[in-house]
Enzyme design. Structure first.
Site, mmCIF file in Angstrom:
data_model
loop_
_atom_site.group_PDB
_atom_site.id
_atom_site.type_symbol
_atom_site.label_atom_id
_atom_site.label_comp_id
_atom_site.label_asym_id
_atom_site.label_seq_id
_atom_site.Cartn_x
_atom_site.Cartn_y
_atom_site.Cartn_z
ATOM 1 C CB CYS A 83 -0.947 -0.004 1.191
ATOM 2 S SG CYS A 83 -1.974 -1.469 1.225
ATOM 3 C CG HIS A 333 -6.605 2.139 1.014
ATOM 4 N ND1 HIS A 333 -5.464 2.703 0.472
ATOM 5 C CD2 HIS A 333 -6.149 1.115 1.812
ATOM 6 C CE1 HIS A 333 -4.394 2.056 0.919
ATOM 7 N NE2 HIS A 333 -4.784 1.097 1.716
#
Lengths: 385, 130
Positions: A83, A333
């Site tokens: 991420c 996200h």
């Protein structure tokens, strides 16, 4: 080293983009950034993406995305650090411009997550943890952060309600962001009644599954002064650090040591400390993550990150507004794009373009982006030039 | 689970094989070729201690497909005697009884159901210990 400016920024639409393939989502963001920068060429490109191979069965994004952006002869590179992929892409672009190797570099991030079902997404995201010694035993990503939350609550007295306050604050911020995937407000009671995912974390403690992309154009500050008609934003600090992949291999699982180390480097480079930062975007993939990260960044004392959310210290209007964009929690996200979306928010705030969620007098912002349970982290400091 | 990938971890999962650094004494699990503490490259074989305490844990309610039939189940980080930490399921006790600091020991159990490859996966889980 040359001083480097963020010349242009852009984002695609964020959400469940059933009608758009990965390549189009990226081109939407990159084209917006190039238009915002007002340039007619780019010299090189770095694109963050965690796992297009597992989400859409496509690798070799360097070729595909430069091709569809219409710049297929330039050097291009896909960057992966779970991420934190886009945070690392941003840093590499910064280094390339600062070093003098290239003048105009496009940095971006993209993830297309909704072509697989919930189970496929759980599997893909879990590849950021140790497959043989964590995931093998049935732990999920919410599960890993839930273990961090339980230890933080046990050691520091952080309450279940304080976790909820992080979600409440970020959704409130997100409700003022036209690009947020979930721009609605939530209440503490609503969070506490939402479905349990991994005790003590509930679904409203978790960031969502999102399709989306973000991009920025970087160039030397001197060139930006000639090219740009907008308020100039420069990069003054860049830090990057790693930690063990397995959460259990860390002596202190609530410390987020890589964030601490990356922040120390970025603060030192910018010649500032936490008290000099006006606002920050941090990696709130789960509510507990924001609590630990603001402690590691020095915005809250050790063990007091939960209190900071509850007291309003980290809300808009407080001493250190955190995640004015809505954060990962409300804005969404798309894992490989998040790090650059944070840069988009910082740049808009520093330009004074954030509308209802504008931080008054914002002169210096910080972005913290991390992979896995904190196994890799970047920290960047941006300032009004 | 591909057969080779399952097979090569058997020494750790079935027999708890670990390595102890000859220069600083740190135990690595799984074995490493470079000690993360002192950088040492010489090791002696050792077996993981089988007793430890729960350092933190969670109860998984939304699980990957191989674990769906076990939901809800507890997973924790367990610190074994000597300081090595592992991630493992905590079983054989009511979920509400699991506490941080609780004493546990390792037992050999089935971990995952057979998936596409047809391999049933085994390894260690933790159970309450006096």
């Amino acid at each position: 080293m040359r001083e480097v400016a963020v010349l242009g920024i852009g984002m695609s639409e964020w959400g469940e983009l059933w009608k758009k393939p990965l390549r189009q989502i990226f081109v939407d963001a990159a084209s917006a950034a190039i238009a915002d920068a007002g340039v007619d060429k780019i010299d090189s490109m770095y694109v963050g993406c965690m796992t297009s191979g597992l989400f859409v069965g496509q690798e070799h994004l360097a070729s595909m995305l430069s091709d569809y952006l219409g710049v297929s002869s330039i050097p291009a590179c896909r960057v992966e650090s779970a991420c934190a992929s886009a945070g690392v892409a941003f840093r590499l672009g910064y280094v390339e411009v600062a070093s003098g190797v290239s003048d105009i570099v496009l940095v971006g991030g993209v993830e297309k997550m909704t072509d697989v079902g919930g189970d496929g997404a759980t599997f893909a995201l879990a590849t950021a943890a140790d497959q043989e010694y964590e995931v093998y035993h049935g732990v999920t990503f919410p599960g890993l952060y839930a273990m961090v939350a339980n230890e933080h609550m046990d050691r520091f007295g952080t309450t279940r309600e304080q976790l909820a306050h992080v979600a409440v604050k970020n959704h409130k911020h997100g409700s003022m962001n036209p690009r947020a995937q979930y721009p609605f407000e939530v209440t503490v009671e609503g969070v506490l009644k939402s479905v349990l995912v991994a005790d003590p974390l509930r679904i409203l403690d978790c960031s969502p599954i999102t399709d989306g992309a973000a991009a920025a154009v970087l160039c030397p500050l001197g060139l930006a002064k000639k090219l740009s008609k907008k308020p100039l934003v420069k990069i003054t600090g860049s830090g990057h650090a790693t930690d063990t992949i397995a959460l259990h291999d860390r002596d202190d699982i609530t410390e987020f040591a890589a964030t601490k180390r990356a922040a120390e480097k970025a603060y030192k480079m910018a010649g500032v400390g936490p008290a000099d930062i006006d606002f920050a975007e941090v990696h709130d993939c789960f509510t507990i993550a924001e609590i630990c990260v603001i402690e590691a960044l020095g915005f809250a004392e050790r063990g007091k990150g939960g209190e900071a959310a509850e007291s309003g210290a980290t809300a808009l209007g407080g001493p250190i507004p955190i995640n004015t964009s809505g954060g990962l929690k409300s804005k969404g996200h798309p894992v490989g794009a998040t790090g650059i979306a944070q840069i988009v928010e910082l740049t808009e705030q520093l330009r004074g373009e954030s509308g209802k969620r504008q931080v008054k007098g914002a002169k210096r912002g910080l972005a913290q982006n991390m992979g896995g349970t904190g196994g890799s982290t970047t920290v960047h400091i941006l300032e009004v030039a | 689970m591909f057969p080779a990938r399952y097979w090569r971890e058997i020494p750790q999962r079935y027999r708890l094989e670990a390595t102890k650094c000859k220069s600083c004494g740190k135990i690595s699990f799984p074995p490493r070729s470079k000690c993360p503490k002192c950088g040492g490259t010489e090791f002696e074989e050792t077996k993981l201690p089988e007793h430890g305490v729960v350092r933190t844990f969670t109860v998984i309610r939304v699980a990957p497909s191989q674990f769906v039939e076990q939901v809800p189940y507890a997973v924790g980080i367990v610190e074994l005697h000597g300081g090595v930490r592992i991630t493992a399921q905590i079983v054989d006790c009511p979920l509400e009884d699991i506490k941080i600091g609780q004493k546990v020991r390792i037992e050999f159990r089935r971990i995952q159901e057979d998936g596409n490859s047809g391999i049933i996966c085994y390894g260690y889980k933790c159970v309450p210990a006096p």
